[in-house]
Design a protein around this motif. Structure first.
Motif, PDB file in Angstrom:
ATOM      1  N   VAL A 179     -80.965  79.986  14.511  1.00  0.00           N
ATOM      2  CA  VAL A 179     -81.059  79.017  15.595  1.00  0.00           C
ATOM      3  C   VAL A 179     -80.272  77.759  15.233  1.00  0.00           C
ATOM      4  O   VAL A 179     -80.047  77.478  14.046  1.00  0.00           O
ATOM      5  N   PRO A 180     -79.853  76.966  16.219  1.00  0.00           N
ATOM      6  CA  PRO A 180     -79.108  75.737  15.926  1.00  0.00           C
ATOM      7  C   PRO A 180     -79.883  74.805  15.010  1.00  0.00           C
ATOM      8  O   PRO A 180     -81.097  74.650  15.124  1.00  0.00           O
ATOM      9  N   GLY A 181     -79.157  74.204  14.090  1.00  0.00           N
ATOM     10  CA  GLY A 181     -79.764  73.264  13.159  1.00  0.00           C
ATOM     11  C   GLY A 181     -80.144  73.879  11.834  1.00  0.00           C
ATOM     12  O   GLY A 181     -80.240  73.177  10.833  1.00  0.00           O
ATOM     13  N   VAL A 182     -80.405  75.177  11.810  1.00  0.00           N
ATOM     14  CA  VAL A 182     -80.778  75.860  10.569  1.00  0.00           C
ATOM     15  C   VAL A 182     -79.489  76.283   9.859  1.00  0.00           C
ATOM     16  O   VAL A 182     -78.737  77.102  10.374  1.00  0.00           O
ATOM     17  N   MET A 183     -79.246  75.702   8.697  1.00  0.00           N
ATOM     18  CA  MET A 183     -78.000  75.956   7.981  1.00  0.00           C
ATOM     19  C   MET A 183     -78.253  76.859   6.770  1.00  0.00           C
ATOM     20  O   MET A 183     -78.776  76.394   5.753  1.00  0.00           O
ATOM     21  N   PRO A 184     -77.906  78.133   6.855  1.00  0.00           N
ATOM     22  CA  PRO A 184     -78.192  79.060   5.749  1.00  0.00           C
ATOM     23  C   PRO A 184     -77.095  79.103   4.695  1.00  0.00           C
ATOM     24  O   PRO A 184     -76.887  80.125   4.049  1.00  0.00           O
ATOM     25  N   ASP A 185     -76.375  77.985   4.488  1.00  0.00           N
ATOM     26  CA  ASP A 185     -75.195  77.998   3.613  1.00  0.00           C
ATOM     27  C   ASP A 185     -75.506  78.484   2.203  1.00  0.00           C
ATOM     28  O   ASP A 185     -74.782  79.310   1.643  1.00  0.00           O
ATOM     29  N   TRP A 198     -77.984  80.345   1.074  1.00  0.00           N
ATOM     30  CA  TRP A 198     -78.346  81.757   1.052  1.00  0.00           C
ATOM     31  C   TRP A 198     -77.132  82.635   1.305  1.00  0.00           C
ATOM     32  O   TRP A 198     -77.020  83.716   0.747  1.00  0.00           O
ATOM     33  N   VAL A 199     -76.224  82.162   2.141  1.00  0.00           N
ATOM     34  CA  VAL A 199     -74.995  82.917   2.393  1.00  0.00           C
ATOM     35  C   VAL A 199     -74.167  83.024   1.109  1.00  0.00           C
ATOM     36  O   VAL A 199     -73.640  84.090   0.777  1.00  0.00           O
ATOM     37  N   ARG A 200     -74.069  81.914   0.388  1.00  0.00           N
ATOM     38  CA  ARG A 200     -73.286  81.926  -0.856  1.00  0.00           C
ATOM     39  C   ARG A 200     -73.873  82.916  -1.856  1.00  0.00           C
ATOM     40  O   ARG A 200     -73.147  83.696  -2.482  1.00  0.00           O
ATOM     41  N   ILE A 201     -75.214  82.895  -2.005  1.00  0.00           N
ATOM     42  CA  ILE A 201     -75.855  83.807  -2.951  1.00  0.00           C
ATOM     43  C   ILE A 201     -75.672  85.254  -2.507  1.00  0.00           C
ATOM     44  O   ILE A 201     -75.428  86.150  -3.318  1.00  0.00           O
ATOM     45  N   TRP A 202     -75.783  85.499  -1.199  1.00  0.00           N
ATOM     46  CA  TRP A 202     -75.580  86.860  -0.688  1.00  0.00           C
ATOM     47  C   TRP A 202     -74.185  87.366  -1.046  1.00  0.00           C
ATOM     48  O   TRP A 202     -74.011  88.497  -1.515  1.00  0.00           O
ATOM     49  N   ASN A 203     -73.179  86.535  -0.807  1.00  0.00           N
ATOM     50  CA  ASN A 203     -71.797  86.959  -1.069  1.00  0.00           C
ATOM     51  C   ASN A 203     -71.558  87.218  -2.555  1.00  0.00           C
ATOM     52  O   ASN A 203     -70.731  88.063  -2.913  1.00  0.00           O
ATOM     53  N   GLU A 204     -72.283  86.498  -3.421  1.00  0.00           N
ATOM     54  CA  GLU A 204     -72.149  86.742  -4.853  1.00  0.00           C
ATOM     55  C   GLU A 204     -72.801  88.054  -5.264  1.00  0.00           C
ATOM     56  O   GLU A 204     -72.265  88.785  -6.095  1.00  0.00           O
ATOM     57  N   ARG A 205     -73.953  88.360  -4.659  1.00  0.00           N
ATOM     58  CA  ARG A 205     -74.708  89.547  -5.068  1.00  0.00           C
ATOM     59  C   ARG A 205     -74.316  90.804  -4.304  1.00  0.00           C
ATOM     60  O   ARG A 205     -74.487  91.907  -4.811  1.00  0.00           O
ATOM     61  N   GLN A 206     -73.842  90.627  -3.086  1.00  0.00           N
ATOM     62  CA  GLN A 206     -73.533  91.784  -2.235  1.00  0.00           C
ATOM     63  C   GLN A 206     -72.083  91.704  -1.723  1.00  0.00           C
ATOM     64  O   GLN A 206     -71.844  91.629  -0.505  1.00  0.00           O
ATOM     65  N   PRO A 207     -71.109  91.700  -2.609  1.00  0.00           N
ATOM     66  CA  PRO A 207     -69.718  91.540  -2.155  1.00  0.00           C
ATOM     67  C   PRO A 207     -69.233  92.682  -1.273  1.00  0.00           C
ATOM     68  O   PRO A 207     -68.262  92.504  -0.517  1.00  0.00           O
TER      69      PRO A 207
END
Length: 260
Positions: free
Chosen positions: A15-21, A23-32
């Motif tokens: 939803v607007p305002g919720v910034m998952p930055d 968690w996104v970074r960690i996801w990209n590191e663990r699940q390339p």
């Protein structure tokens, strides 16, 4: 998750305002090898996206319909009032609701706060969106009460915000359809809960190759012989004395002593 012939992905609506930055970074590191597909969705449309299969999980504002969705509460936001920079309340660090008694308090149709009674004076019409309400605040028509993340999302140089005491608060949760929990959802749950990459929680990890559970404990365990316990004694046998016989210690046979 896509079909078996396509590259798997994890689709996250937020939803607007919720910034998952983070968690996104960690996801990209663990699940390339598993792309994370992000879609910002109005708060009122997230449930439809999840039920329609257009997203695997969502970062949503509570309450969540727990009859069809599972949810993990993540955090609760501070509530603030957005005002022009020359407003009187900017002289204080925290605003009370009675401080807004003479102000028009805008109430957009997409408001995410659960009000029993809105402070201040009502506007003649409700703005369609929070973004529209921010424009009205900038034009000097009223003030706006929102979660802190929305104040930051719609930040303008001519506006500022202050915490509002005793106001409703908005909480954010990770949610997914109750009957559609995928491996990717489980992996993302581990990330938002702060689990390390080697955590034993979450999805069950296969044992290391070439090692068995028993070997890791110092060698293979012998299988008990039928009718005997693992220690080689008959199952259910009671513990005896040091002599190993089944007779009690005090029950010893011998010649009776002569009385003097």
């Amino acid at each position: 998750m896509t079909g078996s012939d396509e590259t798997p992905s994890f689709r996250l609506a937020y939803v607007p305002g919720v910034m998952p930055d983070k968690w996104v970074r960690i996801w990209n590191e663990r699940q390339p090898d598993v792309p994370l597909i992000l879609t910002q969705v109005p708060a009122g449309e997230v449930a439809g996206r999840l039920l329609g299969g257009d997203a695997d999980a969502g970062l949503v504002r509570t309450p969540v319909d727990r009859t069809v969705f599972s949810a993990i509460p993540l955090y609760t936001e501070q509530t603030v009032v957005v005002v022009p920079k020359d407003h009187l309340v900017t002289a204080v660090d925290e605003v009370a609701q009675e401080d807004l008694a003479d102000d028009i308090v805008l109430h957009p149709l997409d408001d995410v706060l659960d009000w029993e009674a809105l402070p201040g004076r009502p506007a003649l019409e409700r703005p369609a969106t929070t973004a529209d309400a921010v424009e009205l605040v900038a034009a000097g028509i009223g003030v706006l009460v929102v979660p802190l993340s929305l104040a930051r999302l719609h930040h303008r140089k001519d506006l500022t915000h202050r915490p509002l005491k005793d106001a409703p608060e908005s909480s954010v949760a990770l949610s997914w359809p109750e009957d559609a929990k995928t491996d990717q959802v489980e992996d993302f749950i581990g990330i938002v809960r702060g689990r390390t990459v080697n955590s034993t929680r979450g999805r069950e990890q296969p044992p290391a190759q070439g090692r068995s559970t028993d070997a890791s404990r110092g060698g293979a365990r012998r299988k008990p012989v039928p009718g005997k316990s693992a220690a080689g004694k008959p199952a259910g046998a009671k513990r005896t004395g040091k002599s190993g016989s089944g007779a009690p210690k005090g029950n010893r046979r011998g010649k009776p002593r002569r009385r003097s």
